[in-house]
Design a protein around this motif. Sequence first.
Motif, PDB file in Angstrom:
ATOM      1  N   GLU A 189       0.837  -1.202   0.000  1.00  0.00           N
ATOM      2  CA  GLU A 189       0.000   0.000   0.000  1.00  0.00           C
ATOM      3  C   GLU A 189       0.870   1.251   0.000  1.00  0.00           C
ATOM      4  OE1 GLU A 189      -2.659  -0.240   3.278  1.00  0.00           O
ATOM      5  OE2 GLU A 189      -4.086  -1.566   2.254  1.00  0.00           O
ATOM      6  N   GLU A 190       1.935   1.240   0.804  1.00  0.00           N
ATOM      7  CA  GLU A 190       2.850   2.382   0.846  1.00  0.00           C
ATOM      8  C   GLU A 190       3.532   2.590  -0.508  1.00  0.00           C
ATOM      9  OE1 GLU A 190       5.564   1.603   3.983  1.00  0.00           O
ATOM     10  OE2 GLU A 190       4.104   1.942   5.599  1.00  0.00           O
ATOM     11  N   GLU A 191       3.806   1.496  -1.214  1.00  0.00           N
ATOM     12  CA  GLU A 191       4.469   1.583  -2.516  1.00  0.00           C
ATOM     13  C   GLU A 191       3.490   1.856  -3.649  1.00  0.00           C
ATOM     14  OE1 GLU A 191       6.520  -2.103  -2.851  1.00  0.00           O
ATOM     15  OE2 GLU A 191       8.023  -1.613  -1.319  1.00  0.00           O
ATOM     16  N   GLY A 192       2.191   1.947  -3.326  1.00  0.00           N
ATOM     17  CA  GLY A 192       1.183   2.231  -4.343  1.00  0.00           C
ATOM     18  C   GLY A 192       0.926   1.073  -5.292  1.00  0.00           C
ATOM     19  N   LEU A 193       1.158  -0.163  -4.824  1.00  0.00           N
ATOM     20  CA  LEU A 193       1.012  -1.339  -5.687  1.00  0.00           C
ATOM     21  C   LEU A 193      -0.189  -2.197  -5.318  1.00  0.00           C
ATOM     22  CD1 LEU A 193       4.776  -2.459  -5.770  1.00  0.00           C
ATOM     23  CD2 LEU A 193       3.532  -1.177  -7.526  1.00  0.00           C
ATOM     24  N   ILE A 194      -1.070  -1.696  -4.441  1.00  0.00           N
ATOM     25  CA  ILE A 194      -2.173  -2.522  -3.959  1.00  0.00           C
ATOM     26  C   ILE A 194      -3.073  -2.982  -5.098  1.00  0.00           C
ATOM     27  CG2 ILE A 194      -3.721  -0.583  -3.493  1.00  0.00           C
ATOM     28  CD1 ILE A 194      -3.249  -3.749  -1.321  1.00  0.00           C
ATOM     29  N   GLY A 195      -3.202  -2.162  -6.156  1.00  0.00           N
ATOM     30  CA  GLY A 195      -4.031  -2.543  -7.299  1.00  0.00           C
ATOM     31  C   GLY A 195      -3.500  -3.755  -8.038  1.00  0.00           C
ATOM     32  N   ASP A 196      -2.177  -3.970  -7.984  1.00  0.00           N
ATOM     33  CA  ASP A 196      -1.571  -5.113  -8.669  1.00  0.00           C
ATOM     34  C   ASP A 196      -1.823  -6.426  -7.938  1.00  0.00           C
ATOM     35  OD1 ASP A 196      -0.616  -3.389 -10.547  1.00  0.00           O
ATOM     36  OD2 ASP A 196       1.431  -3.317  -9.771  1.00  0.00           O
ATOM     37  N   TYR A 197      -2.363  -6.355  -6.727  1.00  0.00           N
ATOM     38  CA  TYR A 197      -2.571  -7.570  -5.935  1.00  0.00           C
ATOM     39  C   TYR A 197      -4.051  -7.858  -5.688  1.00  0.00           C
ATOM     40  CZ  TYR A 197       2.420  -7.788  -5.253  1.00  0.00           C
ATOM     41  OH  TYR A 197       3.781  -7.897  -5.480  1.00  0.00           O
ATOM     42  N   ARG A 198      -4.948  -7.225  -6.475  1.00  0.00           N
ATOM     43  CA  ARG A 198      -6.367  -7.549  -6.391  1.00  0.00           C
ATOM     44  C   ARG A 198      -6.570  -8.993  -6.839  1.00  0.00           C
ATOM     45  NH1 ARG A 198      -8.247  -3.541  -3.213  1.00  0.00           N
ATOM     46  NH2 ARG A 198      -7.880  -1.475  -4.101  1.00  0.00           N
ATOM     47  N   GLY A 199      -7.206  -9.781  -6.002  1.00  0.00           N
ATOM     48  CA  GLY A 199      -7.451 -11.178  -6.345  1.00  0.00           C
ATOM     49  C   GLY A 199      -6.274 -12.092  -6.078  1.00  0.00           C
ATOM     50  N   THR A 200      -5.164 -11.539  -5.594  1.00  0.00           N
ATOM     51  CA  THR A 200      -3.971 -12.338  -5.309  1.00  0.00           C
ATOM     52  C   THR A 200      -3.794 -12.463  -3.803  1.00  0.00           C
ATOM     53  OG1 THR A 200      -2.900 -11.485  -7.307  1.00  0.00           O
ATOM     54  CG2 THR A 200      -1.478 -12.514  -5.678  1.00  0.00           C
ATOM     55  N   TYR A 212      12.832 -10.506  -6.834  1.00  0.00           N
ATOM     56  CA  TYR A 212      12.295 -10.226  -8.168  1.00  0.00           C
ATOM     57  C   TYR A 212      10.769 -10.292  -8.177  1.00  0.00           C
ATOM     58  CZ  TYR A 212      16.960 -10.314 -10.190  1.00  0.00           C
ATOM     59  OH  TYR A 212      18.264 -10.019 -10.514  1.00  0.00           O
ATOM     60  N   GLU A 213      10.144  -9.974  -7.052  1.00  0.00           N
ATOM     61  CA  GLU A 213       8.680 -10.026  -6.939  1.00  0.00           C
ATOM     62  C   GLU A 213       7.995  -9.180  -8.010  1.00  0.00           C
ATOM     63  OE1 GLU A 213       4.727 -10.396  -5.829  1.00  0.00           O
ATOM     64  OE2 GLU A 213       6.442 -11.658  -5.324  1.00  0.00           O
ATOM     65  N   GLU A 214       8.460  -7.971  -8.209  1.00  0.00           N
ATOM     66  CA  GLU A 214       7.816  -7.075  -9.171  1.00  0.00           C
ATOM     67  C   GLU A 214       7.912  -7.613 -10.594  1.00  0.00           C
ATOM     68  OE1 GLU A 214       7.941  -2.320 -10.436  1.00  0.00           O
ATOM     69  OE2 GLU A 214       9.011  -3.039  -8.654  1.00  0.00           O
ATOM     70  N   VAL A 215       9.012  -8.299 -10.911  1.00  0.00           N
ATOM     71  CA  VAL A 215       9.206  -8.864 -12.251  1.00  0.00           C
ATOM     72  C   VAL A 215       8.355 -10.117 -12.439  1.00  0.00           C
ATOM     73  CG1 VAL A 215      10.900  -9.922 -13.803  1.00  0.00           C
ATOM     74  CG2 VAL A 215      11.541  -7.938 -12.415  1.00  0.00           C
ATOM     75  N   LEU A 216       8.322 -10.976 -11.431  1.00  0.00           N
ATOM     76  CA  LEU A 216       7.647 -12.270 -11.539  1.00  0.00           C
ATOM     77  C   LEU A 216       6.130 -12.175 -11.409  1.00  0.00           C
ATOM     78  CD1 LEU A 216      10.111 -14.325  -9.299  1.00  0.00           C
ATOM     79  CD2 LEU A 216       9.757 -14.683 -11.747  1.00  0.00           C
ATOM     80  N   HIS A 217       5.639 -11.178 -10.672  1.00  0.00           N
ATOM     81  CA  HIS A 217       4.218 -11.150 -10.292  1.00  0.00           C
ATOM     82  C   HIS A 217       3.269 -10.950 -11.467  1.00  0.00           C
ATOM     83  CE1 HIS A 217       0.617 -10.506  -7.973  1.00  0.00           C
ATOM     84  NE2 HIS A 217       0.450  -9.324  -8.532  1.00  0.00           N
ATOM     85  N   GLY A 218       3.528 -10.007 -12.352  1.00  0.00           N
ATOM     86  CA  GLY A 218       2.610  -9.709 -13.451  1.00  0.00           C
ATOM     87  C   GLY A 218       1.559  -8.684 -13.046  1.00  0.00           C
ATOM     88  N   LYS A 219       0.596  -8.433 -13.962  1.00  0.00           N
ATOM     89  CA  LYS A 219      -0.469  -7.459 -13.729  1.00  0.00           C
ATOM     90  C   LYS A 219      -1.826  -8.162 -13.816  1.00  0.00           C
ATOM     91  CE  LYS A 219       2.387  -3.909 -13.664  1.00  0.00           C
ATOM     92  NZ  LYS A 219       2.619  -3.099 -12.450  1.00  0.00           N
ATOM     93  N   PRO A 220      -2.721  -7.915 -12.849  1.00  0.00           N
ATOM     94  CA  PRO A 220      -4.024  -8.598 -12.875  1.00  0.00           C
ATOM     95  C   PRO A 220      -4.931  -8.069 -13.975  1.00  0.00           C
ATOM     96  CG  PRO A 220      -3.974  -6.987 -11.111  1.00  0.00           C
ATOM     97  CD  PRO A 220      -2.591  -7.013 -11.700  1.00  0.00           C
ATOM     98  N   GLY A 221      -5.847  -8.915 -14.435  1.00  0.00           N
ATOM     99  CA  GLY A 221      -6.896  -8.493 -15.352  1.00  0.00           C
ATOM    100  C   GLY A 221      -8.207  -8.378 -14.586  1.00  0.00           C
TER     101      GLY A 221
END
Length: 418
Positions: A189-200, A212-221
């Motif tokens: 949340e502090e890093e502004g990435l909470i939207g990338d973890y919806r449903g995860t 390498y979390e940011e590289v491996l994780h991907g973007k949700p649809g």
Amino acid sequence: MFDQRRRVKVERTRNRLRVLVAAIFVLACFSILIYRLWVLQVERYQGFSERADQNRISLVPITPKRGNIYDRNGEVLARSYRDYTLEVVPGQIKNIDAMIEEVGQIIPISALDIRRFKQRMGMNTRYTSIILRSNLTDEEAAAFAVRAFKFPGVSIRARWVREYPQGESAAHLIGYIGRISERDRERIEEEGLIGDYRGTDVIGKKGLELSYEEVLHGKPGWEQVEIAASGRPVRVLERSDPVPGDNLRLSIDIGLQRMVEGLFNDEKNPHRGALVAIDPRNGQVLAYVSAPSFDPNLFVDGIDVENWRRLSDSPDHPLIDRPIYGTFPIGSTYKPFIALAALALNARDAKTRIYDPGFFEFGGQRFRNAGSAVYGSIDMHRALVVSSDTYFFSLAPIIGVDAIHDFAIQFGFGKQTG
């Protein structure tokens, strides 16, 4: 006669007044009703329309596929595959034990599954969806799906599951994923990435999975799904596909990794320790060994109490990443830096020869060469070849402790790596 006519006239007047009052009352009621309809249909139409759409349409996140990790030859070190899970929302179940017993007649549920489920219940809110059973076969998923209407609050969910096919091999390097904790959630949340973890519900916890979390994780649809009054999905109105995470290809050679691990994990004489094999031509890491190791697959769905105690209470401390966190005597790898310091600070010439009797005395203590070897007259080159402890012990008082410290700093000694 006159009085009778007068009474009739008065009565008619009263009746007309009553009719008029009634008419005014009815007209007022209809006016209020018409005004209310106008407010609902005209003034507040937009707001109610949006609320109706929100009740009718649900925005469902689609979890992206996590990127795979490969060794230098393309052998899989970590991958994701599709799996079915049986999940329960405890707040929608009246009797948990009775529900488990009934569902168990359709899908086998082990005592370990039940124990893990109840542990997770204690760690989450009543309206969090909690896994009761994972790794369902297609047949088991289909068998429950046709009876799902009997079990409100219980559902089948398809998800991506992480697997580490090499087991304990290179576990400290690869790391593992685990469920998102409250601390993880605060950080993203502090890093502004909470939207990338919806449903995860998982995130990298250790090793490369974390780094390498940011590289491996991907973007949700997401999917816009029309929902019936019963709460069941009717159709998909719109869809945006997720973006899968990127793959990682490492410099590690898993064949070499397993060979070195085999030396540490000899059944008759196992050893604790660490080894990092680096290609001197380019600095690539070919093997990264921390022994003993552990199976990262234990952490994917949350490690159970028995396995956690076995690992955390072990006197061999298999969870410690020894190449990074272990503290060991630096040994003979430090000798070339002492030689460089002697040359740079003019403490001794490379061709100057000294006599090595097999030991060095300092402060009333005698420090011997490895194996009590005696090398006789040697110069700096010979001392490095045979790894003479005596030669380099003798340099330390000449150079001085402070000078050695200041010289070593430029090579990264005393600092964190990376």
